[in-house]
Scaffold this active site. Structure first.
Site, PDB file in Angstrom:
ATOM      1  N   GLU A  39       0.841  -1.212   0.000  1.00  0.00           N
ATOM      2  CA  GLU A  39       0.000   0.000   0.000  1.00  0.00           C
ATOM      3  C   GLU A  39       0.867   1.250   0.000  1.00  0.00           C
ATOM      4  O   GLU A  39       2.026   1.216   0.431  1.00  0.00           O
ATOM      5  CB  GLU A  39      -0.976  -0.008   1.190  1.00  0.00           C
ATOM      6  CG  GLU A  39      -0.345  -0.316   2.550  1.00  0.00           C
ATOM      7  CD  GLU A  39      -0.184   0.913   3.426  1.00  0.00           C
ATOM      8  OE1 GLU A  39      -0.051   2.027   2.877  1.00  0.00           O
ATOM      9  OE2 GLU A  39      -0.153   0.757   4.655  1.00  0.00           O
ATOM     10  N   ARG A  64       1.015  -2.453  12.244  1.00  0.00           N
ATOM     11  CA  ARG A  64       0.204  -3.332  11.396  1.00  0.00           C
ATOM     12  C   ARG A  64      -0.226  -2.639  10.094  1.00  0.00           C
ATOM     13  O   ARG A  64      -1.302  -2.890   9.568  1.00  0.00           O
ATOM     14  CB  ARG A  64      -1.024  -3.859  12.159  1.00  0.00           C
ATOM     15  CG  ARG A  64      -0.678  -4.612  13.434  1.00  0.00           C
ATOM     16  CD  ARG A  64      -1.868  -5.345  14.013  1.00  0.00           C
ATOM     17  NE  ARG A  64      -2.302  -6.420  13.125  1.00  0.00           N
ATOM     18  CZ  ARG A  64      -1.733  -7.626  13.058  1.00  0.00           C
ATOM     19  NH1 ARG A  64      -0.697  -7.910  13.820  1.00  0.00           N
ATOM     20  NH2 ARG A  64      -2.207  -8.539  12.240  1.00  0.00           N
ATOM     21  N   CYS A  69       7.695  -1.092  -2.061  1.00  0.00           N
ATOM     22  CA  CYS A  69       8.859  -1.969  -2.196  1.00  0.00           C
ATOM     23  C   CYS A  69      10.012  -1.633  -1.262  1.00  0.00           C
ATOM     24  O   CYS A  69      10.646  -2.540  -0.707  1.00  0.00           O
ATOM     25  CB  CYS A  69       9.340  -2.005  -3.641  1.00  0.00           C
ATOM     26  SG  CYS A  69      10.100  -0.452  -4.224  1.00  0.00           S
ATOM     27  N   HIS A 107      12.889   0.453  -7.824  1.00  0.00           N
ATOM     28  CA  HIS A 107      12.289  -0.757  -7.249  1.00  0.00           C
ATOM     29  C   HIS A 107      13.342  -1.564  -6.509  1.00  0.00           C
ATOM     30  O   HIS A 107      14.396  -1.906  -7.057  1.00  0.00           O
ATOM     31  CB  HIS A 107      11.644  -1.634  -8.324  1.00  0.00           C
ATOM     32  CG  HIS A 107      11.018  -2.858  -7.744  1.00  0.00           C
ATOM     33  ND1 HIS A 107       9.944  -2.795  -6.862  1.00  0.00           N
ATOM     34  CD2 HIS A 107      11.334  -4.182  -7.850  1.00  0.00           C
ATOM     35  CE1 HIS A 107       9.625  -4.022  -6.474  1.00  0.00           C
ATOM     36  NE2 HIS A 107      10.462  -4.868  -7.051  1.00  0.00           N
ATOM     37  N   ASP A 122      11.012 -11.121  -3.846  1.00  0.00           N
ATOM     38  CA  ASP A 122      10.443  -9.781  -3.995  1.00  0.00           C
ATOM     39  C   ASP A 122       9.029  -9.788  -3.418  1.00  0.00           C
ATOM     40  O   ASP A 122       8.135 -10.411  -3.983  1.00  0.00           O
ATOM     41  CB  ASP A 122      10.418  -9.382  -5.474  1.00  0.00           C
ATOM     42  CG  ASP A 122       9.944  -7.950  -5.691  1.00  0.00           C
ATOM     43  OD1 ASP A 122       9.529  -7.287  -4.710  1.00  0.00           O
ATOM     44  OD2 ASP A 122       9.982  -7.487  -6.854  1.00  0.00           O
TER      45      ASP A 122
END
Length: 281
Positions: A39, A64, A69, A107, A122
């Site tokens: 997210e 939580r 990435c 990334h 990943d």
């Protein structure tokens, strides 16, 4: 077991012993995908994203929350290292949208060396992220719980692709060069602040399920996929419904004093997207 691993395993519901082997690596990978959602909420709130170890624990484990990435693979790298794996981060150039020019390195992914073999892990590429490690071998089709992948190699350059209907779609280019913490800080800052970054103009979430399904969210559009087919799809009526769905279907924490967020904050974000529907296109 370290205190960090104890807290992380409680967060992900992991109850099995761990060993430095491929079976454990596969199981840990899928467990992470299934419990810590991808997210970008902090980007759109907006809040600064910190990548030091304690910040990642505070947000993704204690709070939580999920992340993208740089956070997801930063946390998972530490998990694997403390279990005993030989692991380090790499940086890739995302080409999913077929850009006209090669993009910057934005990334983060992982290279794991195990018993003389090299594996790519990943847990941070959203809806198409790997849900199992794949061997660093060119042209070999490799199955994961959520689809087929392969790697293409051209000299020092590697390309990760996934099977999409009847063709192979490239996801990102990468090489095996050593990276440093400031490289991740730079890529993270670009991803969160570059005016044209899609992370700034859309609320994005994904949670992969152990049964091969996945849940995705783009702004107010929710989809439940199973084996590549849509089994549930709906446009949420408002931010209130979105706030509930994030907690109930994605398992997202919203109450942490530092990393939680209120319905009012989410409502303001979604109102901005509705005001500028073409943003990011």
């Amino acid at each position: 077991m370290t205190p960090f691993l104890t807290e992380y395993f409680a967060r992900t519901g992991w109850q099995q012993p761990v060993s430095v082997d491929i079976e454990t690596l596969r199981a840990l990978h899928l467990q992470h995908n299934s419990t810590i959602p991808f997210e970008n909420i902090d980007v759109v709130l907006p809040r600064e994203i910190q990548l030091d170890d304690q910040s990642l624990v505070d947000k993704l484990v204690t709070g939580r929350r999920g992340g993208y990435c740089f956070e997801q693979n930063g946390l998972f790298e530490r998990v694997l290292r403390e279990v005993g794996f030989n692991v380090r981060s790499l940086l890739g150039r995302v080409v999913m949208a077929n850009p006209p020019h090669m993009p910057p390195r934005t990334h983060r992914l992982l290279l794991v060396e195990l018993n003389g073999e090299r594996w790519i892990a990943d847990v941070g590429f959203g809806g198409q992220t790997l849900t199992a490690p794949i061997q660093l071998i060119a042209e070999k089709e490799q199955a994961t719980p959520h689809g087929l992948y392969r790697l293409i190699n051209d000299g020092l350059d590697w390309v990760l692709q996934f099977r999409h209907h009847e063709h192979w779609q490239s996801m990102y280019h990468f090489d095996l060069a050593a990276q440093y913490q400031n490289d991740y800080v730079m890529g993270n800052f670009w991803s969160a602040h570059w005016p044209q970054s899609h992370f700034r103009h859309h609320l994005l979430m994904c949670r992969h399920l152990p049964d091969g399904g996945k849940l995705t969210l783009t702004n107010l559009h929710f989809t439940h996929w199973q084996n590549g087919q849509v089994i549930e799809q709906r446009n949420l009526p408002d931010a209130d419904a979105l706030y509930q769905l994030m907690q109930e279907r994605f398992g997202l924490g919203v109450d942490d004093p530092k990393h939680g967020f209120s319905l009012a904050e989410l409502t303001a974000v979604m109102a901005g997207f509705e005001t500028h529907p073409q943003a990011g296109k």
